[in-house]
Each structure stands twice: as C-alpha cells, then as structure tokens.
Scaffold this motif. Structure first.
Motif, PDB file in Angstrom:
ATOM      1  N   ARG A   1      -3.108   1.325  -6.173  1.00 52.75           N
ATOM      2  CA  ARG A   1      -2.972   0.847  -4.808  1.00 52.75           C
ATOM      3  C   ARG A   1      -4.155   1.236  -3.934  1.00 52.75           C
ATOM      4  O   ARG A   1      -4.495   0.513  -2.986  1.00 52.75           O
ATOM      5  CB  ARG A   1      -1.681   1.355  -4.184  1.00 52.75           C
ATOM      6  CG  ARG A   1      -1.632   2.868  -3.982  1.00 52.75           C
ATOM      7  CD  ARG A   1      -0.321   3.311  -3.402  1.00 52.75           C
ATOM      8  NE  ARG A   1      -0.255   4.764  -3.275  1.00 52.75           N
ATOM      9  CZ  ARG A   1       0.847   5.430  -2.991  1.00 52.75           C
ATOM     10  NH1 ARG A   1       1.983   4.768  -2.800  1.00 52.75           N
ATOM     11  NH2 ARG A   1       0.831   6.745  -2.898  1.00 52.75           N
ATOM     12  N   ASP A   2      -4.817   2.361  -4.230  1.00 48.25           N
ATOM     13  CA  ASP A   2      -5.928   2.773  -3.376  1.00 48.25           C
ATOM     14  C   ASP A   2      -7.183   1.938  -3.595  1.00 48.25           C
ATOM     15  O   ASP A   2      -8.175   2.108  -2.888  1.00 48.25           O
ATOM     16  CB  ASP A   2      -6.234   4.267  -3.536  1.00 48.25           C
ATOM     17  CG  ASP A   2      -6.576   4.660  -4.956  1.00 48.25           C
ATOM     18  OD1 ASP A   2      -6.663   3.787  -5.823  1.00 48.25           O
ATOM     19  OD2 ASP A   2      -6.761   5.875  -5.203  1.00 48.25           O
ATOM     20  N   ARG A   3      -7.117   1.013  -4.561  1.00 50.76           N
ATOM     21  CA  ARG A   3      -8.233   0.071  -4.757  1.00 50.76           C
ATOM     22  C   ARG A   3      -7.921  -1.313  -4.196  1.00 50.76           C
ATOM     23  O   ARG A   3      -8.735  -2.231  -4.339  1.00 50.76           O
ATOM     24  CB  ARG A   3      -8.553  -0.055  -6.252  1.00 50.76           C
ATOM     25  CG  ARG A   3      -9.101   1.199  -6.904  1.00 50.76           C
ATOM     26  CD  ARG A   3     -10.452   1.609  -6.329  1.00 50.76           C
ATOM     27  NE  ARG A   3     -11.420   0.523  -6.330  1.00 50.76           N
ATOM     28  CZ  ARG A   3     -12.178   0.203  -7.387  1.00 50.76           C
ATOM     29  NH1 ARG A   3     -12.056   0.883  -8.517  1.00 50.76           N
ATOM     30  NH2 ARG A   3     -13.037  -0.778  -7.310  1.00 50.76           N
TER      31      ARG A   3
ATOM     32  N   ARG B   1       0.825  -1.208   0.000  1.00 51.93           N
ATOM     33  CA  ARG B   1       0.000   0.000   0.000  1.00 51.93           C
ATOM     34  C   ARG B   1       0.861   1.262   0.000  1.00 51.93           C
ATOM     35  O   ARG B   1       0.437   2.296  -0.497  1.00 51.93           O
ATOM     36  CB  ARG B   1      -0.929   0.009   1.218  1.00 51.93           C
ATOM     37  CG  ARG B   1      -1.996  -1.049   1.175  1.00 51.93           C
ATOM     38  CD  ARG B   1      -2.907  -0.979   2.388  1.00 51.93           C
ATOM     39  NE  ARG B   1      -3.821   0.155   2.304  1.00 51.93           N
ATOM     40  CZ  ARG B   1      -4.707   0.454   3.256  1.00 51.93           C
ATOM     41  NH1 ARG B   1      -4.761  -0.276   4.361  1.00 51.93           N
ATOM     42  NH2 ARG B   1      -5.521   1.476   3.114  1.00 51.93           N
ATOM     43  N   LYS B   2       2.064   1.163   0.545  1.00 50.27           N
ATOM     44  CA  LYS B   2       2.905   2.361   0.646  1.00 50.27           C
ATOM     45  C   LYS B   2       3.753   2.596  -0.594  1.00 50.27           C
ATOM     46  O   LYS B   2       3.890   3.737  -1.050  1.00 50.27           O
ATOM     47  CB  LYS B   2       3.813   2.265   1.872  1.00 50.27           C
ATOM     48  CG  LYS B   2       4.650   3.515   2.089  1.00 50.27           C
ATOM     49  CD  LYS B   2       5.205   3.606   3.490  1.00 50.27           C
ATOM     50  CE  LYS B   2       5.845   4.958   3.737  1.00 50.27           C
ATOM     51  NZ  LYS B   2       6.313   5.113   5.128  1.00 50.27           N
TER      52      LYS B   2
END
Length: 232
Positions: free
Chosen positions: A208-210, A188-189
């Motif tokens: 990544r935000d999904r 995620r980072k």
C-alpha cells in the motif's frame, strides 16, 4: 470480463482491488465464490481447486466466506438481531435467547449496543446499517470476508469507522480480507497490498505504501483522479 487475472491472497492478509467501474472487480469476487463459472483457469481456496466443483462442495467452500455487500443488503422485514444471525439460522426461528446473545456480541464488536437489537434496518442510519451488515458477516466466524465498496455512501468520519473495523477484524480475529473499492483513503488504510484491475487484467500490484509511487501511469492517473492520462 476477466483476462488472465493472476492474484494470490495470503491467510490473514488484507488485499484491496481498485479499478474503474466495469473493470472486473465484482466478477472476480463472483468467480471466487463460484457464482460465475470461468471459461478457463484455476481458483484455489486453501489449496483446493474449486473450478468444476459441484454445488454441494461449493456450498462447503462458501461456508468459509463472509460478505459485506455494497448496499448492506439487510432484510427490512427482520429485526437487527435476526439479520445478524441469519446465516446461523437461515431465517428460521431457532433458540431465540442464544441467537440474541450472539447478535449482541457481534454488534458490540462493531460498536453497536443492545438498544438496536429489535430495531428494523429502516430505523438505522446508513453507517449503522453498514455496521449491522458487518456484524452479520462476522457472526459465523468466517475465515475470509469480501468487502464490496464498504465505504460507499458514507461521510469521511463514518467511512473511517468502517475502515477501523475492517482493520480490527484482520488484526484481532485473523480474518483474510479482500476488498474492492474506489475509495483511495480506504485502500491506503486497510490494505496490506493493493492490486489494480484494468480491462480485465491485473496491471499492477504492490504494498500500500507504493500506491502513490507505483511508477505505473494507469495507477497514477486512477489514484490521483486525473482526467488526463492513458485511461479514457
């Protein structure tokens, strides 16, 4: 075994591949590096087809890559500075003063000082070994770096240090990064995009935000670490 994997990574992008052990993540890296020859398909690096290339041309293409191995893979018999510059010297004694300066420059980039130059890997903590291995990976200034489980075996704080270093390499040096990991906090980072491999296939990819809102039950089960679900 891979089965019709279709994935593109853009220059300067950080792509992360997630999936169970045995799903084909490491094989994917080995195919891209030409260490495993695929039975069929196409692999292009900067537009150049590498499937079917001879060893001399493969060596030329591999020079574009750096690699951070899961276990760091440092040479215990060599001091830190020679580990960092190994790709530049192939282990031979060569212009010692210049190589030490290059090693120190790259160690500083990963947050280590000159006091570690003459130490052996066995004298370093696990987190410091990872950073030395990262300094070695970037010393030849590769265009692309592969990260194989970069945070495995590290506590959350040291893992986040490695994540920050990966992000800085992508942002500051413009390196293209391809990471395989089980660490969802890391994915995620560091990732611009994430892809999931399952039974040799890419079953989802997206920003990544999904990752925690993928709409894919396999991805949902994996990222949430649930025993119940379609993955057995």
């Amino acid at each position: 075994m891979l089965d019709g994997v279709d994935l593109a990574v853009e220059a300067g992008e950080s792509m992360t591949i997630i999936g169970q052990s045995g799903s084909g993540k490491s094989v994917t890296l080995k195919c891209i590096l030409g260490l495993v020859r695929p039975d069929a398909g196409s692999i292009r690096i900067d537009g150049e087809e590498i499937v079917g290339l001879g060893e001399r041309d493969l060596a030329r293409v591999r020079a574009k890559f750096g690699m951070l191995f899961q276990g760091s893979a440092l040479f215990d018999s060599l001091p830190v500075w020679r580990n960092v510059t190994f790709a530049l010297t192939q282990g031979r004694a060569r212009d010692t003063a210049r190589m030490r300066a290059i090693a120190q420059e790259n160690l500083e980039r990963v947050g280590l000082g000159p006091e570690v130059l003459n130490l052996r890997p066995s004298e370093l903590s696990g987190g410091m070994q990872k950073r030395v291995a990262l300094a070695r990976a970037i010393a030849p200034r590769p265009e692309i770096i592969f990260f194989d489980e970069p945070t495995t075996g590290l506590d959350p704080i040291r893992a986040d240090v490695i994540n920050d270093l990966i992000m800085s390499l992508v942002d500051d040096l413009g390196i293209t990064a391809l990471t395989i990991t089980h660490d969802m906090a890391s994915a995620r980072k560091i990732a611009h995009r994430v892809a999931m491999l399952y039974q040799g296939k890419i079953i989802w990819h997206g920003p990544r935000d999904r990752l925690y809102d993928s709409g894919n039950p396999y991805v949902d089960q994996f990222v949430q670490g649930n025993a119940e679900g379609p993955i057995r």
